[in-house]
Design an enzyme around this catalytic site. Structure first.
Site, PDB file in Angstrom:
ATOM      1  N   SER A  90       0.800  -1.221   0.000  1.00  0.00           N
ATOM      2  CA  SER A  90       0.000   0.000   0.000  1.00  0.00           C
ATOM      3  C   SER A  90       0.828   1.264   0.000  1.00  0.00           C
ATOM      4  CB  SER A  90      -0.904   0.019   1.235  1.00  0.00           C
ATOM      5  OG  SER A  90      -1.745  -1.100   1.265  1.00  0.00           O
ATOM      6  N   GLY A  95       0.771   4.304  -2.656  1.00  0.00           N
ATOM      7  CA  GLY A  95       0.730   5.677  -2.175  1.00  0.00           C
ATOM      8  C   GLY A  95       2.112   6.063  -1.664  1.00  0.00           C
ATOM      9  N   ASN A 112       3.708   8.361   5.719  1.00  0.00           N
ATOM     10  CA  ASN A 112       3.359   8.021   4.342  1.00  0.00           C
ATOM     11  C   ASN A 112       2.264   8.943   3.831  1.00  0.00           C
ATOM     12  OD1 ASN A 112       1.470   6.853   6.175  1.00  0.00           O
ATOM     13  ND2 ASN A 112       0.653   5.645   4.489  1.00  0.00           N
ATOM     14  N   CYS A 168      -0.902   8.690   4.016  1.00  0.00           N
ATOM     15  CA  CYS A 168      -2.060   8.855   4.900  1.00  0.00           C
ATOM     16  C   CYS A 168      -1.686   8.919   6.376  1.00  0.00           C
ATOM     17  CB  CYS A 168      -3.063   7.718   4.654  1.00  0.00           C
ATOM     18  SG  CYS A 168      -3.640   7.621   2.950  1.00  0.00           S
ATOM     19  N   GLU A 221      -0.152   7.062   8.601  1.00  0.00           N
ATOM     20  CA  GLU A 221      -0.206   5.986   9.590  1.00  0.00           C
ATOM     21  C   GLU A 221       1.049   5.121   9.617  1.00  0.00           C
ATOM     22  OE1 GLU A 221      -1.792   3.755   5.983  1.00  0.00           O
ATOM     23  OE2 GLU A 221      -1.620   5.800   6.732  1.00  0.00           O
TER      24      GLU A 221
END
Length: 955
Positions: free
Chosen positions: A354, A383, A567, A569, A571
């Site tokens: 991810s 991402g 990253n 997002c 987390e």
């Protein structure tokens, strides 16, 4: 000559008759297919060869299927066997001819059936309109029939409820009908008609889902769920579609090594009914594999393909069993892998990870390599988080040319444009976030990157930004002290330091600056810089606020590197360097699926987490790595990120308001249990598969679990870290297991946004409170209003749900606080994000953070923004020991169309919207603009909207 075994086979005809199997009928059809292909390709083929191939197919496929035992097979089952036989003998083009042969005969039967139905229908039920025809095949039209739609709908269980008005739905389709519609057009009209009524009752949601499944089934199976052969075709087409995907190079040939019969029989078609409309539609639009636009997967085939892909890391003799275990978890919505895994598992390019985190070096060659790496990582749905703190500032000396640098900003413009140019496999936008520490001389320009004013050459409208803030800066803000900005080429070690070492070195460089020993530096007010940061965060949603010291002090991998950023997002918190691109592999537990009879089923949760960790660990070995640095880091450290979703749903199932101490305790205890089971599962995997390469010297190796590292933050700060450190479980078992076996994964836990996967399984996103209980939703088919089914169910139980209440809910934009007709206890239980005091979100996040070895994607909500409010939120986030925050969410003035709502009946505007001036813009009250620049209160500013369908960081 027909064998005795073949003569015992019986065939069930489509009209119900049972007749002896006649292999000559199959031989004739196959011969026509061979001849048609030979004529088309111009290749010659001998009759003897054709006869031999036909004999092999009949003897090698039909007889084993019947097991020589006088079994009865349907016509479709025999034809499916023939297709498999052709493919197994590599007659792929002949197989296509045979499929076309079957399709043509099916079309002819459809025309005959339609004509017979018209003859049998009373005139009042045909409702044929001479102006309207349905083109079932190019050039072949039949009259549009209202009665046929009614019969189809009444055959679907979801349409046969008191809430559904079938006649009304069909009337809507008739109004939207046009001449020469295809059956697909009719089906789409049915779906849209049901979807437009979802706001009335969740029953229409279930019906819309059933109708969308029917569209999908027609593509993948050739029939809908009302067909008597539906279930048998569901199983038999699994292998056929899989082979078709392999032949088209969309599915890996390795999947042929599984026992496809066993796996097919393990599927449960009825689980398709668990999807709500948005889940089915999202799968259809973005996740199911397709060939030239035709889907070759049903939802259960999709889950099984993902499970098979993840089981490829298992021992060959265990793959079938593990695939079924993984399928059971996925198909029951207990656990869902992240989007890249769902996209690519079992395919020829299994890029399943991810998130990717990189550090850009202060070197032109590496900067341009970073652009290339971003493109390759983004192509396969990753991402990106880029750390740019290392790169020298504007005006810095370039030794090789004796010139001066233009700084970081021009390079970030290239990053922005590359993210737009290289989207994620054609499935969603490319997405990247740039990180920078606030001591960088270009930091103030970095804050302006997302502004809509100024020099557009120095703006990045499509890229996200985040501030990577050391504790020393926060302390200077609190003490209203000065803050010094440097160019990294003159203070090269600051980038890799944190905690007390950073503080000492930073103060040394400040002393050097005062003594004139540094070429470039600038001193500003820490408070004013903080105010500017928060102002930009409110105006543009960026930069996100993340904290360097707790992220590093609590990192399990402090012995082998530094966490330089998070990253996309916010987390993931993993080490990065020039030689290592950090990679994280994500999946989320659906907490709501583990609340049984009003309590959290801890044993079920343990089983889910244990299997989930195994699935995530398998990703590391199966994964396709777009860059060498990504593979190096992932195989050395083996990090994974197990998170959760459905937290708000779980609270409501337990009868707990998010704004309650009981909810905080549940957040604490549920995360403790997930952490306990995940860490223990990784340790047990280490016993089975071995420790990760860099385990020795890690915090795990030193006996430090996440809960033990809170004290390191407290020791470092002069201001106490107010994180609650209570625990309810005996961790002795976990500590002993790690001491004996080590850990398989350097990191185990991270809470991602889950926006799309939670939509697929129909639960609330991640750890989020419900945004609104009625809201406008956008997807590829357009906009419609979605209503929360749990709220509707609760209101129905009290006899409150009706059209008037729906209008009132629309008027109040999907929130309950100002609705006089709603009882207080329901308002409390169904509190929405913008009604919720941020202290509850931050407290819940703090309770979870102590158990997590990485971070959380934590959105903050502000209904009536002011400088004081925003400052207090972020100060509290830091005090509570959080590592990261994500978006600052602000309300648009309206999200739901109110043209049919009687404003006079429902009263004044809700109070949390009174400061808003229009349908698009938000204003800050002049007297509350404490963090604003002097002219901010006079300017209209906008913030990120949660309902933005194009915001890929939210997807």
């Amino acid at each position: 000559m027909q064998s005795a075994a073949v003569s015992t086979i019986r065939v069930t005809k489509r009209d119900g008759r049972i007749v002896p199997f006649d292999p000559q009928r199959i031989a004739n059809a196959l011969r026509k297919a061979f001849e048609a292909e030979a004529q088309h390709s111009g290749e010659s083929i001998t009759e003897d060869h054709v006869a031999s191939e036909i004999e092999h197919i009949i003897a090698g496929v039909i007889q084993p299927t019947s097991a020589h035992a006088g079994q009865t097979l349907s016509v479709e089952e025999i034809q499916d066997c023939v297709e498999i036989g052709l493919m197994e003998r590599s007659h792929f083009r002949v197989s296509r001819r045979y499929i076309l042969y079957r399709t043509e005969h099916a079309r002819q039967r459809a025309v005959r059936m339609t004509n017979n139905e018209l003859d049998d229908l009373p005139a009042s039920h045909t409702d044929n309109d001479s102006r309207l025809n349905v083109e079932i095949e190019p050039g072949i039209r039949i009259p549009f029939q209202r009665g046929r739609l009614l019969r189809f709908l009444r055959a679907i269980p979801e349409a046969n409820t008191d809430e559904i008005d079938v006649e009304d739905l069909v009337d809507e389709v008739v109004r939207g009908a046009f001449d020469a519609m295809t059956p697909r057009d009719v089906a789409k009209l049915l779906v849209l008609s049901a979807r437009s009524r979802i706001e009335r009752d969740p029953a229409y949601d279930r019906l819309a889902a059933a109708l969308q499944r029917a569209v999908l089934y027609r593509e993948t199976l050739g029939v809908t769920q009302v067909d008597p052969d539906f279930e048998s075709l569901y199983f038999s087409r699994f292998e056929l579609n899989l082979i078709e995907g392999i032949r088209a190079k969309r599915i890996s040939e390795e999947l042929k090594s599984f026992d496809l019969d066993r796996l097919s029989n393990a599927m449960v078609p009825q689980r398709d009914q668990a999807f709500r409309y948005l889940g089915v539609q999202t799968l259809y639009d973005r996740y199911l594999l397709h060939l030239d636009g035709r889907r070759i997967e049903t939802p259960q085939m999709f889950w099984m393909r993902v499970a098979m892909g993840l089981a490829l890391a298992e021992e060959p003799n265990q793959r079938d069993e593990r695939a079924i275990e993984f399928y059971q978890l996925l198909s029951t919505f207990r656990f869902t892998s992240a989007t890249p895994t769902l996209f690519n598992s079992g395919t020829c390019h299994p890029q399943l990870s991810s998130c990717y985190l990189t550090t850009v070096q202060d070197d032109l060659a590496h900067i341009f390599k970073s652009f290339s790496d971003n493109a390759m990582l983004s192509k396969w749905a990753g991402g990106l988080g880029n750390d740019w703190t290392n790169v020298r500032a504007t005006g810095a000396l370039i030794q090789g040319t004796n010139g001066t640098s233009q700084g970081v900003i021009p390079f970030l413009k290239v990053v922005n444009d590359a993210a737009v140019a290289v989207n994620q496999g054609g499935k969603r936008k490319g997405a990247v976030c740039a990180y920078m520490e606030p001591w960088h001389l270009d930091f103030e320009e970095f804050l302006d990157l997302r502004k809509n004013t100024g020099d557009d050459r120095r703006r990045t409208h499509d890229m996200h930004t985040a501030a990577w803030i050391p504790d020393l800066f926060m302390q200077r803000v609190r003490d209203n002290q000065s803050w010094t900005l440097f160019s990294p080429d003159e203070v090269p070690d600051l980038h890799d330091l944190y905690g007390e070492e950073f503080n000492r070195r930073y103060e040394l460089y400040e002393q050097k600056a005062r003594e004139g020993k540094l070429r470039q530096h600038r001193t500003v007010s820490a408070l004013e810089l903080w105010r500017k940061l928060l102002t930009r965060t409110f105006e543009t949603g960026h930069p996100w606020v993340t904290f360097k010291d707790p992220s590093n002090l609590r990192s399990p991998q402090d012995h082998v590197g530094v966490v330089h950023s998070s990253n996309l997002c916010t987390e993931i918190l993993l080490n990065t360097s020039e030689s290592e691109t950090a990679v994280c592999n994500l999946g989320s537990v659906n907490l709501a699926a583990h609340v049984i009879d009003g309590r959290l089923d801890v044993q079920k949760l343990r089983q889910t987490v244990t299997t989930g960790i195994r699935m995530l660990d398998n990703v590391i070995d199966i994964n396709f790595y777009p860059t060498k640095e990504a593979e190096t880091a992932n195989r050395r450290h083996r990090p994974v990120g197990l998170g959760l979703m459905g937290f708000q749903d779980a609270l409501q199932m337990l009868g707990l308001s998010y704004a309650s101490e009981e909810a905080m305790q549940f957040a604490d205890e549920s995360m403790e249990q997930i952490s306990f089971f995940a860490i223990h599962a990784s340790s047990q995997l280490a016993r089975e598969r071995g420790q990760y390469e860099t385990f020795e010297g890690s915090k795990w190796d030193r006996g430090l679990l996440p809960i033990d590292t809170v004290s390191l933050v407290r020791k470092h700060r002069s201001v106490a870290c107010s994180m609650d450190t209570q625990q309810t479980m005996d961790w002795t078992e976990v500590r002993q297991s790690i001491a004996e076996h080590g850990m398989r994964n350097s990191n185990c836990l991270a809470i991602a946004p889950t926006a799309t996967i939670s939509t697929i399984v129909g639960v609330s996103q991640s750890i989020e409170p419900t945004y609104k209980y009625l809201y406008a939703k956008s997807n590829l088919s357009g906009d419609f209003i979605q209503v929360n089914p749990v709220l509707v169910s609760s209101l129905k139980e009290r006899g409150l749900w009706n059209a008037d209440l729906l209008d009132e809910l629309k008027y109040h934009d999907g929130t309950l606080a100002e609705m006089p007709s709603i009882p207080a206890d329901i308002k409390e239980l169904f509190v929405s994000a913008f009604e919720l005091d941020a202290k509850w979100l931050l407290e819940a996040a703090s309770r979870r953070q102590k158990w997590i070895d990485q971070g959380q994607s934590l959105n903050l909500y502000v209904a009536k923004p002011s400088g004081k409010t925003i400052d207090a939120m972020y100060q509290m986030a830091w005090e509570k020991g959080l590592k990261t925050t994500y978006y600052l969410r602000s309300l648009a003035a309206t999200q739901v169309e109110k043209s049919t709502v009687d404003v006079n009946r429902h009263g004044i505007q809700p109070r949390w919207m009174k400061s808003q001036s229009s349908s698009k813009d938000i204003r800050i009250d002049r007297e509350n603009a404490a963090v604003a620049s002097p002219n901010l209160a006079e300017n209209t500013v906008t913030a990120c909207l949660l309902s933005d369908p194009d915001c890929e960081a939210c997807q």
